[in-house]
Design a protein around this motif. Structure first.
Motif, PDB file in Angstrom:
ATOM      1  N   LYS A  51      -9.157   3.530  -9.802  1.00 44.17           N
ATOM      2  CA  LYS A  51      -9.550   3.367  -8.400  1.00 44.17           C
ATOM      3  C   LYS A  51     -11.058   3.162  -8.282  1.00 44.17           C
ATOM      4  O   LYS A  51     -11.527   2.368  -7.455  1.00 44.17           O
ATOM      5  N   ASP A 184     -10.256   5.769  -0.867  1.00 44.16           N
ATOM      6  CA  ASP A 184      -8.962   5.216  -1.269  1.00 44.16           C
ATOM      7  C   ASP A 184      -9.108   3.724  -1.540  1.00 44.16           C
ATOM      8  O   ASP A 184      -9.969   3.051  -0.969  1.00 44.16           O
ATOM      9  N   ASP A 186      -6.755   0.029  -2.472  1.00 48.12           N
ATOM     10  CA  ASP A 186      -5.457  -0.639  -2.432  1.00 48.12           C
ATOM     11  C   ASP A 186      -4.729  -0.503  -3.764  1.00 48.12           C
ATOM     12  O   ASP A 186      -5.334  -0.627  -4.831  1.00 48.12           O
ATOM     13  N   ASP A 187      -3.419  -0.242  -3.705  1.00 45.14           N
ATOM     14  CA  ASP A 187      -2.634  -0.031  -4.929  1.00 45.14           C
ATOM     15  C   ASP A 187      -2.651  -1.249  -5.839  1.00 45.14           C
ATOM     16  O   ASP A 187      -2.709  -1.117  -7.068  1.00 45.14           O
ATOM     17  N   LYS A 188      -2.586  -2.429  -5.270  1.00 44.71           N
ATOM     18  CA  LYS A 188      -2.592  -3.643  -6.082  1.00 44.71           C
ATOM     19  C   LYS A 188      -3.913  -3.782  -6.826  1.00 44.71           C
ATOM     20  O   LYS A 188      -3.945  -4.094  -8.025  1.00 44.71           O
ATOM     21  N   THR A 190      -5.908  -1.386  -7.567  1.00 46.56           N
ATOM     22  CA  THR A 190      -5.959  -0.296  -8.549  1.00 46.56           C
ATOM     23  C   THR A 190      -5.197  -0.672  -9.814  1.00 46.56           C
ATOM     24  O   THR A 190      -5.652  -0.432 -10.939  1.00 46.56           O
ATOM     25  N   ALA A 191      -4.024  -1.266  -9.643  1.00 45.28           N
ATOM     26  CA  ALA A 191      -3.215  -1.679 -10.797  1.00 45.28           C
ATOM     27  C   ALA A 191      -3.942  -2.737 -11.618  1.00 45.28           C
ATOM     28  O   ALA A 191      -3.917  -2.721 -12.863  1.00 45.28           O
TER      29      ALA A 191
END
Length: 409
Positions: A51, A184, A186-188, A190-191
């Motif tokens: 992250k 925080d 974004d999950d995308k 982060t991946a």
């Protein structure tokens, strides 16, 4: 502390484990600064290295962009965003370290926690943390290491630190907790960042494997010392046996001039190779830290793989020399004397003082004797004659001048 300018760190606070970047003290335009990843509103914390990397790759603004070494940090492989083992700080768990004895591990870990907690407090204006460190001067002794608590009053002082922490550390932690601002991502994104970290780790592992294979092949064809980290870095462990003791230090040459492990003319010496290697992990305030090849040594030291190998060319023994000088020139091992004098000269040259030359100018008979024994053309026509007691005493003086440069003896 680490010699890197910007350090990924893991912080354990009341709400859990967080990741951020720490820039310890640096000087710019005559002023000293320190910082963490954040902005005018406060500290940025992340729940994973991925992250944090995703945030940095997003190009969003933060204060560390103005750091003089930020461009160099950005150019590092992605896996460098993951904190090393020594950059993990269990701030909330500090009292547990004081419940044990002042071992090397406990004192070292506590000293690092105090260092970063104090820095966090000052940068974020966490009042209780700042007041805690400002009000208890004995806390500053923790950075001296386990040896500080080995004396007669050591356990008493260690217990006093424990009582102070037990009484007030909760307020320190709470004041730092108040600065927690989890960012925080974004999950995308982060991946994608995690994929970059994984790829960098694979590349690093492949590079290490390739280097290890090349080193193994070179080891079969060359002096084992040449394929060691010391041979590759051009920095040599040195063993000195003098006045009945053996000591270890490091030395290199830069443009023909000697540079020792030390600072301000003091050579840092250690009674065992292991103690020297352990010291390097926690300290970078010395003249070798600025060398381009120093990171090669520290990579192995941080991994716990650093082995101190002393090449025969870097062993210096003064045992029996003074006694042999008193017997006469025929009794002296001139090779041993030459090597001993080499170390005298190197130490004085590195310290940038004129003590050795001044001593010899004040003792011309000793200067003539050394010229004769070491085969200097300046000794033409000079032949030493008995008694040689003055020469032996002068040599002892030179040994004592060298010993006074050592940090431990």
């Amino acid at each position: 502390m680490s010699s890197r300018a910007i350090i990924p760190v893991k912080l354990s606070l009341t709400e859990g484990d967080f990741y951020t970047l720490w820039a310890p003290n640096w000087k710019e335009h005559g002023a000293e600064w320190q910082a963490f990843l954040g902005d005018d509103a406060g500290l940025f914390l992340f729940t994973s290295p991925a992250k944090m990397l995703a945030f940095l790759n997003s190009g969003k603004k933060h204060d560390l962009r103005s750091h003089p070494k930020w461009s160099a940090f950005e150019s590092l492989p992605a896996d460098m965003i993951v904190p090393e083992k020594k950059d993990v700080y269990d701030i909330v768990g500090a009292p547990a370290l004081l419940a044990g004895r002042p071992s090397y591990e406990n004192v070292s870990a506590l000293g690092r926690i105090f260092h970063i907690a104090r820095s966090l407090g000052e940068v974020t204006a966490a009042d209780d943390a700042v007041l805690f460190f400002a009000s208890h001067s004995m806390l500053g002794n923790v950075h001296r290491g386990a040896d500080h608590y080995a004396g007669e009053h050591g356990m008493g002082e260690w217990s006093a630190v424990g009582r102070t922490v037990l009484d007030k550390w909760q307020k320190v932690v709470e004041s730092l907790d108040a600065q927690v601002r989890v960012i925080d991502v974004d999950d995308k994104e982060t991946a994608e960042a995690q994929s970059l970290i994984d790829a960098a780790r694979i590349a690093a592992a492949e590079a290490r494997a390739k280097a290890e294979l090349a080193a193994k092949e070179a080891e079969e064809q060359a002096d084992p010392y040449d394929s060691s980290v010391w041979g590759a870095a051009g920095i040599d462990p040195v063993k000195i046996t003098i006045q009945g003791k053996s000591l270890y230090t490091l030395r290199t040459y830069v443009e023909g001039r000697p540079v020792f492990l030390g600072r301000y003319g003091e050579i840092f010496t250690f009674p065992t190779p292991r103690q020297l290697a352990r010291w390097l992990v926690e300290n970078d305030e010395h003249d070798l830290a600025n060398l381009a090849t120093w990171e090669q040594v520290m990579t192995q030291a941080n991994a716990g793989e650093l082995e101190l190998i002393v090449h025969p060319d870097n062993e210096y023994s003064y045992q029996g020399l003074a006694a042999d000088i008193e017997k006469g020139p025929e009794a002296v091992d001139t090779a041993q004397m030459s090597r001993g004098y080499e170390l005298f000269a190197d130490a004085a040259d590195w310290a940038a003082d004129d003590s050795l030359n001044s001593y010899l100018l004040a003792n011309p008979r000793m200067q003539d004797f050394l010229s004769y024994m070491l085969g200097s053309t300046e000794s033409a026509g000079y032949v030493p004659s008995a008694p040689f007691t003055d020469h032996a005493n002068a040599w002892k003086d030179l040994e004592e001048m060298l010993v006074k440069r050592f940090s431990r003896f």
